[in-house]
Design a protein around this motif. Structure first.
Motif, PDB file in Angstrom:
ATOM      1  N   GLY A 124      -1.369  51.268  -3.919  1.00 26.90           N
ATOM      2  CA  GLY A 124      -1.491  50.467  -2.701  1.00 26.90           C
ATOM      3  C   GLY A 124      -2.003  51.196  -1.484  1.00 26.90           C
ATOM      4  O   GLY A 124      -2.351  50.589  -0.485  1.00 26.90           O
ATOM      5  N   GLY A 125      -2.019  52.514  -1.531  1.00 26.89           N
ATOM      6  CA  GLY A 125      -2.587  53.283  -0.432  1.00 26.89           C
ATOM      7  C   GLY A 125      -1.621  53.646   0.682  1.00 26.89           C
ATOM      8  O   GLY A 125      -1.996  54.382   1.602  1.00 26.89           O
ATOM      9  N   MET A 126      -0.372  53.177   0.650  1.00 25.21           N
ATOM     10  CA  MET A 126       0.581  53.496   1.704  1.00 25.21           C
ATOM     11  C   MET A 126       1.180  54.882   1.471  1.00 25.21           C
ATOM     12  O   MET A 126       1.325  55.328   0.328  1.00 25.21           O
ATOM     13  CB  MET A 126       1.682  52.440   1.778  1.00 25.21           C
ATOM     14  CG  MET A 126       1.177  51.035   2.053  1.00 25.21           C
ATOM     15  SD  MET A 126       2.504  49.832   2.268  1.00 25.21           S
ATOM     16  CE  MET A 126       3.045  50.222   3.924  1.00 25.21           C
ATOM     17  N   ARG A 127       1.545  55.566   2.571  1.00 24.25           N
ATOM     18  CA  ARG A 127       2.109  56.913   2.474  1.00 24.25           C
ATOM     19  C   ARG A 127       3.274  57.088   3.441  1.00 24.25           C
ATOM     20  O   ARG A 127       3.398  58.086   4.131  1.00 24.25           O
ATOM     21  CB  ARG A 127       1.020  57.950   2.777  1.00 24.25           C
ATOM     22  CG  ARG A 127      -0.055  58.076   1.698  1.00 24.25           C
ATOM     23  CD  ARG A 127       0.548  58.622   0.409  1.00 24.25           C
ATOM     24  NE  ARG A 127      -0.455  58.795  -0.640  1.00 24.25           N
ATOM     25  CZ  ARG A 127      -0.774  57.877  -1.525  1.00 24.25           C
ATOM     26  NH1 ARG A 127      -0.172  56.688  -1.489  1.00 24.25           N
ATOM     27  NH2 ARG A 127      -1.674  58.107  -2.449  1.00 24.25           N
ATOM     28  N   ARG A 128       4.164  56.128   3.460  1.00 27.53           N
ATOM     29  CA  ARG A 128       5.298  56.201   4.384  1.00 27.53           C
ATOM     30  C   ARG A 128       6.244  57.333   4.036  1.00 27.53           C
ATOM     31  O   ARG A 128       6.959  57.832   4.902  1.00 27.53           O
ATOM     32  CB  ARG A 128       6.054  54.866   4.379  1.00 27.53           C
ATOM     33  CG  ARG A 128       5.280  53.701   4.969  1.00 27.53           C
ATOM     34  CD  ARG A 128       5.953  52.380   4.655  1.00 27.53           C
ATOM     35  NE  ARG A 128       5.999  52.162   3.212  1.00 27.53           N
ATOM     36  CZ  ARG A 128       6.578  51.110   2.636  1.00 27.53           C
ATOM     37  NH1 ARG A 128       7.181  50.206   3.374  1.00 27.53           N
ATOM     38  NH2 ARG A 128       6.575  50.984   1.315  1.00 27.53           N
ATOM     39  N   HIS A 129       6.268  57.751   2.771  1.00 30.22           N
ATOM     40  CA  HIS A 129       7.189  58.830   2.378  1.00 30.22           C
ATOM     41  C   HIS A 129       6.812  60.171   3.010  1.00 30.22           C
ATOM     42  O   HIS A 129       7.609  61.109   2.992  1.00 30.22           O
ATOM     43  CB  HIS A 129       7.245  58.957   0.857  1.00 30.22           C
ATOM     44  CG  HIS A 129       5.974  59.432   0.217  1.00 30.22           C
ATOM     45  ND1 HIS A 129       4.870  58.615   0.072  1.00 30.22           N
ATOM     46  CD2 HIS A 129       5.635  60.627  -0.320  1.00 30.22           C
ATOM     47  CE1 HIS A 129       3.904  59.295  -0.525  1.00 30.22           C
ATOM     48  NE2 HIS A 129       4.335  60.509  -0.777  1.00 30.22           N
ATOM     49  N   LEU A 130       5.616  60.249   3.587  1.00 31.93           N
ATOM     50  CA  LEU A 130       5.165  61.482   4.229  1.00 31.93           C
ATOM     51  C   LEU A 130       5.319  61.453   5.754  1.00 31.93           C
ATOM     52  O   LEU A 130       4.990  62.433   6.425  1.00 31.93           O
ATOM     53  CB  LEU A 130       3.687  61.748   3.880  1.00 31.93           C
ATOM     54  CG  LEU A 130       3.381  61.947   2.387  1.00 31.93           C
ATOM     55  CD1 LEU A 130       1.888  62.099   2.175  1.00 31.93           C
ATOM     56  CD2 LEU A 130       4.141  63.140   1.837  1.00 31.93           C
ATOM     57  N   LEU A 131       5.838  60.359   6.298  1.00 30.39           N
ATOM     58  CA  LEU A 131       6.007  60.249   7.743  1.00 30.39           C
ATOM     59  C   LEU A 131       7.061  61.225   8.254  1.00 30.39           C
ATOM     60  O   LEU A 131       7.967  61.620   7.524  1.00 30.39           O
ATOM     61  CB  LEU A 131       6.423  58.829   8.123  1.00 30.39           C
ATOM     62  CG  LEU A 131       5.389  57.707   7.940  1.00 30.39           C
ATOM     63  CD1 LEU A 131       6.035  56.348   8.192  1.00 30.39           C
ATOM     64  CD2 LEU A 131       4.189  57.909   8.848  1.00 30.39           C
ATOM     65  N   SER A 132       6.940  61.588   9.513  1.00 24.91           N
ATOM     66  CA  SER A 132       7.990  62.386  10.151  1.00 24.91           C
ATOM     67  C   SER A 132       9.258  61.553  10.240  1.00 24.91           C
ATOM     68  O   SER A 132       9.221  60.320  10.123  1.00 24.91           O
ATOM     69  CB  SER A 132       7.544  62.798  11.554  1.00 24.91           C
ATOM     70  OG  SER A 132       7.436  61.654  12.394  1.00 24.91           O
ATOM     71  N   ASP A 133      10.392  62.206  10.473  1.00 29.01           N
ATOM     72  CA  ASP A 133      11.652  61.473  10.576  1.00 29.01           C
ATOM     73  C   ASP A 133      11.617  60.394  11.657  1.00 29.01           C
ATOM     74  O   ASP A 133      12.012  59.243  11.401  1.00 29.01           O
ATOM     75  CB  ASP A 133      12.806  62.448  10.835  1.00 29.01           C
ATOM     76  CG  ASP A 133      13.398  62.993   9.536  1.00 29.01           C
ATOM     77  OD1 ASP A 133      12.859  62.686   8.457  1.00 29.01           O
ATOM     78  OD2 ASP A 133      14.408  63.707   9.608  1.00 29.01           O
ATOM     79  N   PRO A 134      11.164  60.707  12.877  1.00 28.33           N
ATOM     80  CA  PRO A 134      11.130  59.655  13.911  1.00 28.33           C
ATOM     81  C   PRO A 134      10.231  58.479  13.504  1.00 28.33           C
ATOM     82  O   PRO A 134      10.584  57.317  13.730  1.00 28.33           O
ATOM     83  CB  PRO A 134      10.587  60.385  15.139  1.00 28.33           C
ATOM     84  CG  PRO A 134      10.950  61.814  14.921  1.00 28.33           C
ATOM     85  CD  PRO A 134      10.824  62.028  13.452  1.00 28.33           C
TER      86      PRO A 134
END
Length: 256
Positions: A124-134
């Motif tokens: 799907g192209g999403m990469r939320r698991h790589l976001l910073s904590d905030p």
């Protein structure tokens, strides 16, 4: 066609597995069993790493998670059962159905996918698991489903963050093999009209995944649309499962 009393008797033997979303657990769905017929065995299996009492690490590999569910649910995946999965749980329900078919085992009588876009081999192209904590906390807050008190509490956040990231990694890095033919399992799709994660147009392609597509059911709300209208959602699930049971017994008697 089945008579009403025959269908009622069959329902007494039905098990409904509800698979939770990324970062979720059975606690998020604790009100679900009471919304279904008394004879239905509604089960909400947890992935590993849910809550402080579960010392198992959260799995971040799709294959390992499928193996976990196949092993944990083994005795329950016989007879008459159905799958419903929300968000990541929808992906699990779909892939578990495919795995059972590939293994020559009994598939579910019905598959319900909720708040998950049509699966594609490229992902799907999403990469939320790589976001910073905030940024990840802000994303979860916008999605709903996670209490604001948890997101704002540093110690609670530190407790759930690894599990949330592991689950999101599974959802966002999963690669599925193309289907060679539509599934023989009746399929329904559920979603929220204002879902920004899995908007309705991203779910349109599911209709080609089953020989018996029972429709896309949209409810007012966002990604966790069912929280304010659980009774209506559960009613729609029951109607579609009953239609799937009729299809299984008399395919020519019901038009999907």
């Amino acid at each position: 066609m089945l008579k009403a009393e025959e269908l009622k008797a069959e329902e007494l033997e039905l098990r409904l597995f509800v698979f939770h979303h990324s970062g979720g657990s059975q606690l998020s769905y604790r009100d679900w069993p009471a919304c279904f017929p008394a004879g239905w065995d509604v089960r909400i299996p947890d992935a590993p790493g849910r809550g402080p009492r579960d010392r198992r690490p959260a799995l971040s590999d799709a294959g390992a998670l499928l193996d976990h569910y196949l092993d944990e649910l083994d005795d329950g995946l016989t007879g008459r059962f159905a799958f419903f999965g929300h968000s990541m749980g929808g992906l699990i329900a779909y892939e578990l159905t495919r795995r059972l078919l590939d293994l020559g085992r009994t598939p579910p009588v019905w598959l319900g996918v909720s708040a998950h876009g049509t699966v594609r081999p490229e992902g799907g192209g999403m990469r939320r698991h790589l976001l910073s904590d905030p940024d990840l906390r802000a994303e979860l807050s916008a999605m709903g489903g996670t209490p604001s008190s948890v997101l704002a509490h540093p110690e609670l956040w530190d407790l759930i963050a690894p599990t949330v990231r592991a689950d999101l990694r599974i959802s966002e890095t999963w690669r599925t093999a193309p289907l060679t033919a539509p599934l023989p399992v009746p399929l329904s799709v559920f979603g929220g009209t204002r879902d920004q994660v899995a908007p309705p147009h991203r779910m349109d392609g599911w209709s080609a995944f089953s020989e018996h597509f029972l429709g896309q059911h949209l409810f007012e709300g966002g990604h966790f649309y069912f929280q304010d209208r659980l009774s209506a959602v559960a009613g729609r699930i029951q109607d579609d499962i009953r239609q799937a049971l009729l299809l299984a017994r008399a395919p020519s008697a019901v038009t999907p």
